[in-house]
Design an enzyme around this catalytic site. Sequence first.
Site, short mmCIF file in Angstrom:
data_model
loop_
_atom_site.label_atom_id
_atom_site.label_comp_id
_atom_site.label_asym_id
_atom_site.label_seq_id
_atom_site.Cartn_x
_atom_site.Cartn_y
_atom_site.Cartn_z
N GLU A 105 -62.41 -87.80 51.12
CA GLU A 105 -63.62 -88.45 51.60
C GLU A 105 -63.35 -89.86 52.13
OE1 GLU A 105 -65.50 -87.63 47.80
OE2 GLU A 105 -65.44 -89.77 47.34
N CYS A 118 -63.84 -97.30 53.98
CA CYS A 118 -63.14 -97.09 52.72
C CYS A 118 -62.31 -95.81 52.85
CB CYS A 118 -64.15 -96.99 51.58
SG CYS A 118 -63.38 -96.70 49.99
N CYS A 125 -55.58 -87.94 42.15
CA CYS A 125 -54.92 -89.15 41.65
C CYS A 125 -54.33 -88.82 40.29
CB CYS A 125 -55.98 -90.25 41.51
SG CYS A 125 -55.32 -91.84 40.98
N CYS A 129 -57.65 -92.92 35.10
CA CYS A 129 -58.67 -93.84 34.56
C CYS A 129 -59.80 -93.00 33.98
CB CYS A 129 -59.19 -94.76 35.66
SG CYS A 129 -57.89 -95.76 36.40
N CYS A 132 -63.22 -92.43 36.08
CA CYS A 132 -63.16 -92.20 37.52
C CYS A 132 -63.19 -90.71 37.86
CB CYS A 132 -61.89 -92.85 38.07
SG CYS A 132 -61.72 -92.66 39.84
N CYS A 349 -66.24 -93.43 44.33
CA CYS A 349 -64.95 -92.76 44.44
C CYS A 349 -64.89 -91.32 43.96
CB CYS A 349 -63.96 -93.51 43.56
SG CYS A 349 -63.20 -94.81 44.39
#
Length: 377
Positions: A105, A118, A125, A129, A132, A349
């Site tokens: 995205e 962005c 990932c 975290c 997230c 995110c």
Amino acid sequence: MAKLDKKERNGDIQLKPLIYDLRLEKLQAWLEANGEKAFRAGQIFDWLYVKRVDSFEDMSNLSKALRDKLQASFHLAGLKEITRQESADGTIKILFSLHDGHAIETVVMRHNYGNSICVTTQVGCRIGCTFCASTLGGLKRNLTSGEIVSQVLMAQKVLDQEEQRASHIVVMGIGEPFENFEALLDFLYVVNHDKGLNIGQRHITVSTSGIVPKIYEWADDMNQFNLAISLHAPNTEIRSRLMPVNRRFPLSDLMDACRYYVNKTGRRITFEYGLFGGVNDQVEHAQELATLISGINCHINLIPVNYVPERDYVRTPRDDIFAFQRTLQKRGINATIRREHGSDIAAACGQLRAQHAKNQKESAEVPKVEQAEELTR
Ligand code: SAH
């Protein structure tokens, strides 16, 4: 049926690089190796990034032979738009599919100083975290630099329809940019180049979860680009709870690297500090944070937590957010509260991508039309 070999299975898609993967010098070298003049690279960049054509055929000042060679060697379309959402505040979020079917995205945000894009740097990932959405399915793969460049180019093409320009970039989408470092550098080179998208280095911010060795490299070599650190905690215990990366690169090492950056470059660093209800958002945390960063030329960006259904963090009440900010300000620290962009369209995110993946899983039962509605709601 005869078994397909790898080449047939992938089509030719994976075998040809994206033309946006190439720095100007690389394109010059390719041209020379293919019996063409190096100066054509500038013309090709102009077609790609200034005139923004969609086919090699349109590059009318190149010979037919060169256009054919380019066509045979490179891809021009790396991203396919799956869906686009537009928020009441003008934020546009675009979900793209890559050649191998993964989804990423890109977000266009409107500010009084310009339009900022962005971008995503990885499919998923691996930083983990705990708050997230990007990290939920782990890391699938790195993006190539051309796939990152394409996001800005596609966003610029959307803005072209309003005769507007992408003036800023934040590398704050899905992924840890400092774990895809080479591609990040090639990407920055192309978007910053005056024959590329010509976006100024000081208009580009890269955010990292705190990959310490790369912060030193950044300070030494890339010091005109802005650097943001996802800090999120005033001490190492809370940071480890929120960000497992803190066990790899402990807070004290991270702060040393930040001090090195500020001293070496004379520039200000940005700390992102997400406010997670009851975890790190009390006035005493603000005091501890102020002590942690004292003496560092910095700006603190306070981010009220974005609700992620799979995570159970809660929002800090408004008054507590202001109390946190005031505490920092009283200690002489420049702290602002991040304005929310597109909260009505899941612009945080990885949210749209996570939603898309969920929909895909359910698509056996869900008719296609309903699925599309879900995404644009
Ligand atoms: N991996 C890089 C780039 C991601 S940037 C980094 O960690 O900096 C995205 C920013 O949004 C980071 O500061 C990230 O920690 C923050 N973020 C992610 N999920 C969030 C959530 N649910 N609420 C608030 N901030 C979040």
